[in-house]
Design an enzyme around this catalytic site. Sequence first.
Site, PDB file in Angstrom:
ATOM      1  CD  GLU A   1      -3.066  -0.453   0.033  1.00 51.83           C
ATOM      2  OE1 GLU A   1      -3.163  -0.102  -1.165  1.00 51.83           O
ATOM      3  OE2 GLU A   1      -3.573  -1.493   0.483  1.00 51.83           O
ATOM      4  CG  HIS A   2      -0.152   4.854   0.570  1.00 52.35           C
ATOM      5  ND1 HIS A   2      -0.617   5.987  -0.040  1.00 52.35           N
ATOM      6  CD2 HIS A   2      -1.160   4.414   1.371  1.00 52.35           C
ATOM      7  CE1 HIS A   2      -1.851   6.242   0.382  1.00 52.35           C
ATOM      8  NE2 HIS A   2      -2.213   5.295   1.227  1.00 52.35           N
TER       9      HIS A   2
ATOM     10  CG  ASP B   1      -6.433   2.053  -7.445  1.00 53.14           C
ATOM     11  OD1 ASP B   1      -5.740   1.227  -6.826  1.00 53.14           O
ATOM     12  OD2 ASP B   1      -6.842   3.116  -6.936  1.00 53.14           O
TER      13      ASP B   1
END
Length: 394
Positions: free
Chosen positions: A41-42, A181
Site C-alpha cells: 500500500e502506497h 488501481d
Amino acid sequence: MLPAIPLEEMVSQAKATYLQRYGVAPQWVVMAPGRVNLIGEHTDYNDGFVMPMAIERYVVMAAGRAEGEGDSLRVFSDAMDGECTIPVGEPVADDLPQWGVYVRGVLEEMKAAGFSCGPLQAVIRANVPLGGGLSSSAALEVATATMVEAATGRSLSKPEKAKLTQRAENIHVGMPCGIMDQFSSAACELDHLMQLDCRTLATKQVPFSNPNITVLIINSNVKRELASSAYPIRRGQCEVAAKQLGVTALRDATMVMLNKMESQIEEVVYRRARHVIGENARVQEMAAALEANNWAQAGELMYASHDSLRDDYEVSCDELNLLVDTAHQIGTGGGVIGSRLTGAGFGGCTVTLVETDAVEDVARRIGQTYQSTLNIEPTLFTTRPAAGAHIIEG
Ligand code: GLA
C-alpha cells in the site's frame, strides 16, 4: 453478508435498461472490476510493488451507436440514477456530475490516442461500493476505455490501457493516483493475485484459488474528507525522502540507507520512507510466503503492513483499526489468518484472509463488535479473484 450479484445478471440488467431507454438492443457490452489490494500500500507511486486482485464487484457498460456527428457519449448510470451527455474535445460542462468527469477524462484521452469513437450511447450498471477504497473510479475508467475499444474495433495493450486511464484520472479528475488501481482493473486474472512491479509494469499472476482460504472484505462505511488532501501530501513527502536519499524513487532505497540518514531527515519524512521501504519488502516476502503455503507468515505480513500504515504512514483511522484489531483478537484459533486496511486509507475497507470454514462466524463476530462499539453498520462480503476488464458481447 452481502451476496455477489453474478456478472451475467448485471449484464442482463444493463442490456434491459439500455433497451428500455434507447428502444434498441446494445451492440457491445463490456465489464471492468473493482480491486482489493492484499499487500503493498502506497508503494505504487514510489515505483514499488503491489499485490492486488480483481473482486466480484463490477462496472458493466452496454453501448451502441447513437445519432449525430462527432465524438460524444450519452450515458445513463443506474448507480447514480442520472444521465449526461459528454461531447468529446470540448470544455467540461458546468453541470457534468462527478462520475461523468471520470468518463469524460477517458474519452478525451482515448481520442488523443487516436481512438475516435463517433456518437455513442451507453448504460452503466455498477456495484463497486463508491468511495470504499475498492477502486470504483478505476473500474469506471477502465470500463469506459474498454467500451471505446469495442466501438472502434481496436485495442490497447493492458499496460497501455492502465496508463491511459491513470492519466485520465491524473489530468482530468486531478487526483495524482499511482498505477495500481487502473492496472488491476485492466489486467487481473480470474483466480489469481497479480504481483505488479509499478516501475517496469512487469506482472506475475500468482494462482490464488485454495478453497480453504477466503478473502473477506469489510467496508467500515466511513470516509474521511482527509483522503483527497492527504494523498498528495504523502506523495510529496516520499519525493522529498527519495531526493534526500539520492535515489530516483523510494523503491531504490534500503533501510540501511535510510537509517544512515536518519539525523538529517525530518522525522515525519523518515517515517513515511520507513513505511514504503518496509512495505516493498513485505510484498516480496508475501510472494515467497504464498509460494511456500506459509499462511502464518502471510498473516503476520498483513498485520505488519497495517501497523506501518497506521503508525508510520498515518493513513488509518479508529474504525479501520477496530476492524483489524478485532480480526487479530479472533486470531488463528478462530480461523483468521491476517487482516489490514486496503486502498488509500482514511476509511474504506479492510481485507482479511480467513479459513473458509470459519468465515461466517468471523464475519458475524467482527460485524457485531464494530456495530456495537461504533454504532455504524459495516458491509461485509467475500470474494474470489475475479477476471479483469474485457468485452463480453460485440
Ligand atoms: C489509491 C490510489 C493508488 C494507490 C493506493 C494506495 O487507491 O489510487 O494508486 O496509491 O491508493 O496504495
